[in-house]
Design an enzyme around this catalytic site. Structure first.
Site, short mmCIF file in Angstrom:
data_model
loop_
_atom_site.label_atom_id
_atom_site.label_comp_id
_atom_site.label_asym_id
_atom_site.label_seq_id
_atom_site.Cartn_x
_atom_site.Cartn_y
_atom_site.Cartn_z
CG PHE A 2 -2.07 -0.87 1.22
CD1 PHE A 2 -3.28 -0.44 0.67
CD2 PHE A 2 -1.99 -2.15 1.74
CE1 PHE A 2 -4.38 -1.27 0.65
CE2 PHE A 2 -3.09 -3.00 1.73
CZ PHE A 2 -4.29 -2.56 1.18
CG ASP A 3 1.00 5.77 -1.95
OD1 ASP A 3 2.14 6.10 -1.58
OD2 ASP A 3 0.11 6.59 -2.23
CG LEU A 4 1.40 6.44 4.61
CD1 LEU A 4 0.63 5.32 5.31
CD2 LEU A 4 2.67 6.78 5.40
CG ASP A 36 -2.56 8.51 -4.60
OD1 ASP A 36 -1.71 7.95 -3.86
OD2 ASP A 36 -2.46 9.70 -4.95
#
Length: 229
Positions: A7-9, A179
């Site tokens: 996961f990107d943060l 995103d």
């Protein structure tokens, strides 16, 4: 079968857009600059351009941190200090976290079913403080931050360094969720793993960056995972 979720943060788990505006407003006022909507919009544009340059390896992290404020102040307040503004901004940004809608519930529901990891180009000290303030560190099997690894997303080297830390890792069992097309999705493509583009605004991807999957809301992810081979 998918086992590893990366996961990107920022703007995937945490709402960076809200945090950025609050921290920026406070930092500008602290150095004697009264922010306007035009000024904030200019900062966001300048900042995004600088981060894209960092992703391409054209500038350093320190250049981004200070030059974005210098460029802003050259237009609006030449006497203001970019060093003081950056120090205040970084301090304020790390003080709080704001979740993307449904992000905390999603992570907690996936923990134990998959191996979860954070992948971030953000500043390590700031990201560590936000992760700890949110109380989610223990939900992740690994936290990979470019400043610590020595490479930025979307480079294949960033992902290779992360993958080396994971026992019995296979790329066909991994999924990148984020995103940013230029950082997360292109990074996953460079690393040879599948990607999910979190795209709440319904933006259109350019022809040279192709996510494997796309979701508009985070709550769509569990069903998508259940359908993946």
């Amino acid at each position: 079968m998918i086992k590893h979720l990366f996961f990107d943060l920022d703007n995937t788990i945490f709402d960076f857009s809200i945090a950025e505006r609050i921290a920026l407003d406070g930092a500008l006022r602290e150095v004697g600059v009264i922010p306007t909507e035009e000024m904030i919009a200019d900062y966001i544009r300048i900042n995004n351009e600088h981060w894209r340059a960092l992703e391409r390896g054209e500038v350093t992290r320190d250049y981004v941190a200070y030059h974005r404020f210098r460029e802003l102040f050259d237009k609006y307040s030449p006497a203001a200090s970019e060093v003081a503004a950056e120090d205040s901004y970084a301090r304020r940004l790390g003080d709080r976290h704001y979740y993307i809608d449904g992000a905390e519930e999603l992570i907690r529901s996936l923990c134990g079913k998959y191996h979860l990891y954070i992948i971030s180009n953000g500043t390590k000290s700031i990201q560590d403080r936000r992760i700890d303030s949110a109380g989610i560190r223990d939900l992740f099997d690994g936290i990979f931050i470019s400043q610590e690894i020595g490479y930025e997303k979307p480079s294949a080297e960033f992902f290779a360094a992360a993958f080396r830390e994971i026992a019995d890792f296979h790329r066909d069992e991994a999924l990148v969720i984020g995103d940013s097309l230029t950082s997360d999705i292109k990074g996953g493509m460079n690393a040879g793993v599948r990607t999910v583009w979190y795209n709440p605004s319904g933006a259109v991807a350019p022809p040279d960056i192709t996510p494997d999957y796309e979701i508009k809301e985070l709550r769509e992810l569990p069903e998508l995972l259940s359908e993946m081979p």
